[in-house]
Design an enzyme around this catalytic site. Structure first.
Site, mmCIF file in Angstrom:
data_model
loop_
_atom_site.group_PDB
_atom_site.id
_atom_site.type_symbol
_atom_site.label_atom_id
_atom_site.label_comp_id
_atom_site.label_asym_id
_atom_site.label_seq_id
_atom_site.Cartn_x
_atom_site.Cartn_y
_atom_site.Cartn_z
ATOM 1 N N ASP A 261 -20.719 32.602 4.559
ATOM 2 C CA ASP A 261 -20.561 31.437 3.697
ATOM 3 C C ASP A 261 -21.705 30.457 3.938
ATOM 4 O O ASP A 261 -21.655 29.648 4.866
ATOM 5 C CB ASP A 261 -19.200 30.770 3.975
ATOM 6 C CG ASP A 261 -18.951 29.566 3.063
ATOM 7 O OD1 ASP A 261 -19.716 29.394 2.103
ATOM 8 O OD2 ASP A 261 -17.974 28.823 3.331
ATOM 9 N N LYS A 268 -24.681 24.487 2.860
ATOM 10 C CA LYS A 268 -24.263 23.841 4.098
ATOM 11 C C LYS A 268 -25.485 23.421 4.913
ATOM 12 O O LYS A 268 -26.547 24.033 4.784
ATOM 13 C CB LYS A 268 -23.460 24.842 4.951
ATOM 14 C CG LYS A 268 -22.085 25.182 4.438
ATOM 15 C CD LYS A 268 -21.413 26.190 5.373
ATOM 16 C CE LYS A 268 -20.026 26.576 4.881
ATOM 17 N NZ LYS A 268 -19.064 25.470 4.835
ATOM 18 N N ASP A 279 -16.239 33.913 8.395
ATOM 19 C CA ASP A 279 -15.476 33.402 7.256
ATOM 20 C C ASP A 279 -14.680 34.503 6.542
ATOM 21 O O ASP A 279 -14.009 34.249 5.551
ATOM 22 C CB ASP A 279 -16.427 32.680 6.285
ATOM 23 C CG ASP A 279 -15.734 31.593 5.486
ATOM 24 O OD1 ASP A 279 -14.681 31.104 5.928
ATOM 25 O OD2 ASP A 279 -16.245 31.247 4.403
ATOM 26 N N ASP A 338 -19.196 25.417 -2.265
ATOM 27 C CA ASP A 338 -18.783 25.692 -0.885
ATOM 28 C C ASP A 338 -17.257 25.754 -0.759
ATOM 29 O O ASP A 338 -16.733 26.188 0.265
ATOM 30 C CB ASP A 338 -19.365 24.610 0.036
ATOM 31 C CG ASP A 338 -19.343 25.013 1.501
ATOM 32 O OD1 ASP A 338 -19.062 26.199 1.792
ATOM 33 O OD2 ASP A 338 -19.605 24.142 2.353
ATOM 34 N N GLU A 340 -15.345 27.921 -1.851
ATOM 35 C CA GLU A 340 -15.354 29.245 -2.479
ATOM 36 C C GLU A 340 -14.127 30.078 -2.119
ATOM 37 O O GLU A 340 -13.710 30.937 -2.895
ATOM 38 C CB GLU A 340 -16.633 30.013 -2.097
ATOM 39 C CG GLU A 340 -16.607 30.755 -0.745
ATOM 40 C CD GLU A 340 -16.438 29.833 0.450
ATOM 41 O OE1 GLU A 340 -16.751 28.633 0.332
ATOM 42 O OE2 GLU A 340 -15.989 30.308 1.512
ATOM 43 N N ARG A 342 -10.985 29.405 -1.969
ATOM 44 C CA ARG A 342 -9.882 29.232 -2.920
ATOM 45 C C ARG A 342 -10.162 29.957 -4.241
ATOM 46 O O ARG A 342 -9.241 30.411 -4.900
ATOM 47 C CB ARG A 342 -9.611 27.735 -3.114
ATOM 48 C CG ARG A 342 -10.803 26.963 -3.606
ATOM 49 C CD ARG A 342 -10.652 25.456 -3.408
ATOM 50 N NE ARG A 342 -10.920 25.034 -2.029
ATOM 51 C CZ ARG A 342 -10.812 23.789 -1.593
ATOM 52 N NH1 ARG A 342 -10.437 22.822 -2.406
ATOM 53 N NH2 ARG A 342 -11.072 23.487 -0.334
HETATM 54 N N1 BES Z 1 -15.394 28.454 5.248
HETATM 55 C C1 BES Z 1 -15.366 27.055 5.006
HETATM 56 C C2 BES Z 1 -14.352 26.334 5.871
HETATM 57 C C3 BES Z 1 -14.672 26.219 7.332
HETATM 58 C C4 BES Z 1 -15.497 25.232 7.803
HETATM 59 C C5 BES Z 1 -14.076 27.067 8.242
HETATM 60 C C6 BES Z 1 -15.747 25.110 9.148
HETATM 61 C C7 BES Z 1 -14.314 26.924 9.572
HETATM 62 C C8 BES Z 1 -15.147 25.961 10.039
HETATM 63 C C9 BES Z 1 -14.991 26.787 3.553
HETATM 64 O O1 BES Z 1 -15.429 27.715 2.637
HETATM 65 C C10 BES Z 1 -15.617 25.495 3.189
HETATM 66 O O2 BES Z 1 -16.812 25.427 3.144
HETATM 67 N N2 BES Z 1 -14.798 24.505 2.941
HETATM 68 C C11 BES Z 1 -15.251 23.209 2.609
HETATM 69 C C12 BES Z 1 -14.412 22.718 1.461
HETATM 70 C C13 BES Z 1 -14.933 21.486 0.817
HETATM 71 C C14 BES Z 1 -16.223 21.775 0.104
HETATM 72 C C15 BES Z 1 -13.870 20.991 -0.151
HETATM 73 C C16 BES Z 1 -15.109 22.316 3.821
HETATM 74 O O3 BES Z 1 -14.144 22.454 4.573
HETATM 75 O O4 BES Z 1 -15.985 21.474 4.035
HETATM 76 ZN ZN ZN Z 2 -15.693 29.613 3.342
HETATM 77 MN MN MN Z 3 -17.377 27.310 1.955
#
Ligand code: BES
Ligand code: ZN
Ligand code: MN
Length: 492
Positions: A261, A268, A279, A338, A340, A342
């Site tokens: 991811d 990111k 991920d 990001d 993604e 969901r």
């Molecule tokens: N895979 C990430 C979530 C994540 C972040 C897991 C850090 C473990 C450690 C997910 O896809 C993501 O990027 N989520 C975003 C959502 C936001 C853009 C609404 C997040 O948590 O920042």
């Molecule tokens: Zn993710």
């Molecule tokens: Mn993500």
């Protein structure tokens, strides 16, 4: 690890003696099979102040031909303390003088506590070192564990150790999949490994939907996320015992499988991005669960679905502002590429309802917000069904894989259904409650049955899938979280 159970007889290269606090001389049978010299060395150590049996204390006694490890268990250890002690003991053993370990349970041990100590040893026996060169004198043999106890414990302990060993193979598969770097573990490689596992097993079916099939089926949630990568997305269907209980409702477990991811176009920051190889741990847990169920001989039917994609920025990637036409028929406004997980789960969840599930559980490393809320100590648990939620919570407690109930409030759903241009949006209004709004989004993709939503639970494993330094079952990297919880949920 090869683990067996036996009565007190010969000792191996290492003798582990877990003892309760207050022991001053060796309990009956503790030292059988040792020479007089060996016994007196151990007895001296036991009589000394160097070992009191206090919990967390350990003393190694060298004797010719056998290293004796005294492990302090405290007075009345909890189930967790027994499992943790087994894990920590194994972690501290060296293979330099052989890999035959005898663990002897003597005075004060119940069968179930023995089983937990042994389970800790079995679960902890995993390392991800296949990409590192080995020293010539490094012993690469597997541990060979013999658990010794008096005759009345044999049957119960044997059954428990076999079951733990079977389940641990699944936990270790999940860890291995999680730990593999993203240049090795991409969607089709995951699918290949699933097919390879199924080969020759008459009670298992694995079906892979490749990119072409996803297009044909209209799985545009998975497609949108995965299309920016050279490594194309896919979905993998797991079926255990497909030919039994044909008309019965059976569980369906759905996993997020983002093999890397980057965040996509909403990229990111670089710091820590390497962790995003994990991920796909939701999908790793699903795979590991099926391995565990099959290896432990579960006879019921179970379904699994994993949504595999690599989230990359490229000329072919999806963008913020895009509107995705998902498998459900509902459209998603992409506000952040990001978010993604969901998007892929939208398709996986909708599909799962077609398999006539008794309940649906999804697992996903879904949000950083969940890590903010619960740290690395618990997964977040959201559900539309209090009974299902309670069962998962309870199973998690027994396995020491905590799943903590979180609220699925209507207001969170409303935030996600307020888009002006699509049916749902993939971002909440602000940062607050980010793990809850994500759950509220997922709920939009759980189908109704007889006028009511199918029982469903969502586990956000973002904090528990890796980096959990307090998890004694694992040295580092992927944890294999919830393989044991779900095995218990399904089989008990
Ligand atoms: N895979 C990430 C979530 C994540 C972040 C897991 C850090 C473990 C450690 C997910 O896809 C993501 O990027 N989520 C975003 C959502 C936001 C853009 C609404 C997040 O948590 O920042
Ligand atoms: Zn993710
Ligand atoms: Mn993500």
């Amino acid at each position: 690890m090869n683990a067996t159970v036996n009565e007190f007889n010969d000792v191996g290269d290492i003798l582990v003696l877990p003892l309760f606090e207050g022991i001053e001389k060796a309990p009956n049978n503790a030292l059988s099979g040792l020479s007089r010299t060996q016994r007196s060395l151990v007895n001296e150590a036991l009589a000394s102040d160097s070992f009191t049996g206090k919990s967390g204390k350990r003393l190694d006694v060298w004797t010719a031909g056998c290293q004796v490890v005294l492990v302090g268990m405290g007075e009345d250890p909890s189930d967790k303390a027994c499992r943790d002690a087994g894990a920590k003991t194994l972690a501290g053993l060296s293979k330099d003088h052989g890999t035959n370990v005898t663990t002897r349970f003597t005075t004060g041990w119940s069968t179930s506590k023995m089983a937990l100590f042994a389970e800790g040893m079995i679960l902890r026996d995993y390392s991800f070192d296949k990409y590192q060169q080995k020293e010539d004198d490094d012993n690469q043999s597997d541990w060979n564990l013999t658990c010794q106890a008096s005759p009345r414990h044999q049957t119960g302990l044997s059954a428990a150790v076999s079951k733990s060993s079977a389940i641990a193979t699944g936990v270790h598969v999940a860890r291995e999949l999680g730990n593999e770097p993203a240049n090795v573990m991409y969607p089709e490689e995951y699918a290949r490994r699933a097919m390879e596992w199924a080969k020759g097993k008459s009670n298992v079916e694995v079906e892979v939907w490749d990119f072409e099939r996803l297009k044909k089926e209209g799985m545009h949630g998975v497609i949108a996320v995965g299309k920016g990568s050279e490594r194309k997305p896919c979905m993998v269907f797991f079926r255990l015992n497909p030919n039994v209980q044909k008309d019965d409702q059976v569980p369906c477990i759905v996993g997020k499988g983002i093999t890397f991811d980057t965040g996509g176009i909403s990229i990111k920051p670089s710091a820590g991005m390497e962790d995003m190889k994990f991920d796909m741990h939701g999908s790793a847990t699903v795979f590991g669960l099926f391995v565990a169920l099959q290896a432990s001989g579960y006879k019921g039917r179970v379904n699994g679905i994993t949504c595999m994609a690599e989230n990359m920025p490229s000329a072919g990637a999806y963008r913020p502002g895009d509107i995705i036409d998902t498998y459900s028929g509902k459209t998603i406004e992409v506000l952040n590429t990001d978010a993604e997980g969901r998007n892929v789960l939208a398709d996986g969840l909708w599909k799962s309802a077609e398999l006539n599930p008794s309940y649906i559980v999804d697992l996903a490393t879904l949000t950083g917000a969940c890590v903010v809320a619960l740290g690395h100590e618990a997964s977040g648990l959201w559900s539309n069904d209090d009974g299902l939620s309670a069962r998962i919570h309870e199973a998690g407690n027994v396995e020491d894989e905590i799943a903590w109930p979180m609220p699925l409030l209507p207001a969170f759903e409303k935030e996600m259904t307020g888009s002006k241009v699509a049916d749902v949006q993939n971002l909440g209004k602000g940062r607050w409650g980010g793990a809850c709004t994500a759950a509220g989004f997922l709920k939009q993709f759980v189908q109704d049955r007889d006028g009511k939503q199918i029982p469903w639970a969502h586990l956000d494993i973002a904090g528990t899938a890796w980096g959990a330094s307090t998890n004694a079952m694992v040295a580092n990297g992927a944890t294999g979280i919830h393989v044991r919880t779900l095995h218990r949920l399904i089989t008990e």
